[in-house]
Enzyme design. Sequence first.
Site, PDB file in Angstrom:
ATOM      1  N   LYS A   1       0.833  -1.216   0.000  1.00 31.27           N
ATOM      2  CA  LYS A   1       0.000   0.000   0.000  1.00 31.27           C
ATOM      3  C   LYS A   1       0.861   1.257   0.000  1.00 31.27           C
ATOM      4  O   LYS A   1       0.397   2.328  -0.424  1.00 31.27           O
ATOM      5  CB  LYS A   1      -0.983  -0.022   1.171  1.00 31.27           C
ATOM      6  CG  LYS A   1      -0.361  -0.187   2.548  1.00 31.27           C
ATOM      7  CD  LYS A   1       0.133   1.085   3.178  1.00 31.27           C
ATOM      8  CE  LYS A   1       0.876   0.784   4.462  1.00 31.27           C
ATOM      9  NZ  LYS A   1       1.456   1.989   5.094  1.00 31.27           N
TER      10      LYS A   1
ATOM     11  N   SER B   1       0.702  10.628   6.522  1.00 34.42           N
ATOM     12  CA  SER B   1       1.407   9.605   5.746  1.00 34.42           C
ATOM     13  C   SER B   1       2.644  10.187   5.077  1.00 34.42           C
ATOM     14  O   SER B   1       2.543  11.048   4.200  1.00 34.42           O
ATOM     15  CB  SER B   1       0.472   9.017   4.681  1.00 34.42           C
ATOM     16  OG  SER B   1       1.201   8.259   3.740  1.00 34.42           O
TER      17      SER B   1
ATOM     18  N   ASN C   1       4.569   8.608   3.034  1.00 36.30           N
ATOM     19  CA  ASN C   1       4.576   8.178   1.635  1.00 36.30           C
ATOM     20  C   ASN C   1       3.707   9.105   0.786  1.00 36.30           C
ATOM     21  O   ASN C   1       4.099   9.498  -0.313  1.00 36.30           O
ATOM     22  CB  ASN C   1       4.099   6.730   1.529  1.00 36.30           C
ATOM     23  CG  ASN C   1       5.113   5.754   2.087  1.00 36.30           C
ATOM     24  OD1 ASN C   1       6.123   5.461   1.461  1.00 36.30           O
ATOM     25  ND2 ASN C   1       4.862   5.257   3.286  1.00 36.30           N
TER      26      ASN C   1
ATOM     27  N   GLU D   1       9.301   4.290   3.192  1.00 31.91           N
ATOM     28  CA  GLU D   1       9.417   2.876   2.818  1.00 31.91           C
ATOM     29  C   GLU D   1       8.931   2.604   1.398  1.00 31.91           C
ATOM     30  O   GLU D   1       9.401   1.690   0.727  1.00 31.91           O
ATOM     31  CB  GLU D   1       8.627   2.000   3.795  1.00 31.91           C
ATOM     32  CG  GLU D   1       9.295   1.793   5.141  1.00 31.91           C
ATOM     33  CD  GLU D   1      10.431   0.766   5.105  1.00 31.91           C
ATOM     34  OE1 GLU D   1      10.826   0.333   4.007  1.00 31.91           O
ATOM     35  OE2 GLU D   1      10.927   0.426   6.185  1.00 31.91           O
TER      36      GLU D   1
END
EC number: 1.1.1.94
Length: 341
Positions: free
Chosen positions: A192, A255, A257, A282
Amino acid sequence: MTKITVIGAGSWGTALAMVLADNGHDVRIWGNRPELMDEINTKHENKRYLPGITLPSTIVAYSSLEEALVDVSTVLLVVPTKAYREVLQDMKKVISGPMTWIHASKGIEPGTSKRISEMIEEEIPEHLIRDVVVLSGPSHAEEVALRQATTVTSAAKRMEAAEEVQDLFMNHYFRVYTNPDIIGVELGGALKNIIALAAGITDGLGLGDNAKAALMTRGLTEIARLGRKMGGNPLTFAGLTGMGDLIVTCTSVHSRNWRAGNMLGKGHSLEEVLDSMGMVVEGVRTTKAAYELAEKMEVEMPITAALYDVLFNGKNVKDAVGSLMGRVRKHEVEAIPDLSR
């Protein structure tokens, strides 16, 4: 009361240490920055990763790995994927008996395409492993540290082990479900992050809600497609560690990301993005690992492939969107295997 050591003093490791301390466990936390460990012990704060949050005074921080693991039979690993093998190799030098190995990290190792539980089983001798358990789900550290309602999943091959970890963490603000599908839970949590990067790019480009909804939905299809090929249960990807984690990671400013992708969408280079984040993203490494894994397993993952080209081949983000929209026509729904067999 369980004596447990948290390996990794970032935002997520610290937040989970708080949950365990709130539950009355004997909690130690290890990090490789002595000044940060001193701050946790003396000021009860992790200013670098969770500023403004007061930590339970019962959490004891160590910069010595050997001291942190004395008389401990349960460890919680919360370190970046790239650091796992080094940390595990250091740990096995100082432990002498079997342990329950819980990990709450989300990633896949580039080059080997190994899941984190596989790395643990490769690096740690069998006689030192009681169980390997994964803790994963839609859970921003910032909200857990504020004791806001959060729900995650505990997954292990042995259901009793998953239930033991469930009991370790469960309280009035932190609910834990169990799942025997350790493959699906790990892959959902890792993959995800790729889609979250792409969602951030979508928002950075200002493409609107329609595009983002399509990206998330088709992204979940990619996750489930690879997960099924790897042996995961398709139903897992509709649960907390699939759809749930995807939603929270693609839609929240917490988040990292999403934030990284948003900067890419606004024209920043990958180097600029990573330099400015201050914490591990990540999804960048996972994109490389998942791309390699999809090629190896012959699984179609067009969003992952497009993001790989952006991150590692210098493709323009607008061109990547155009290539996805211009793909040959497809059916939306794929065959689902009969799970009753």
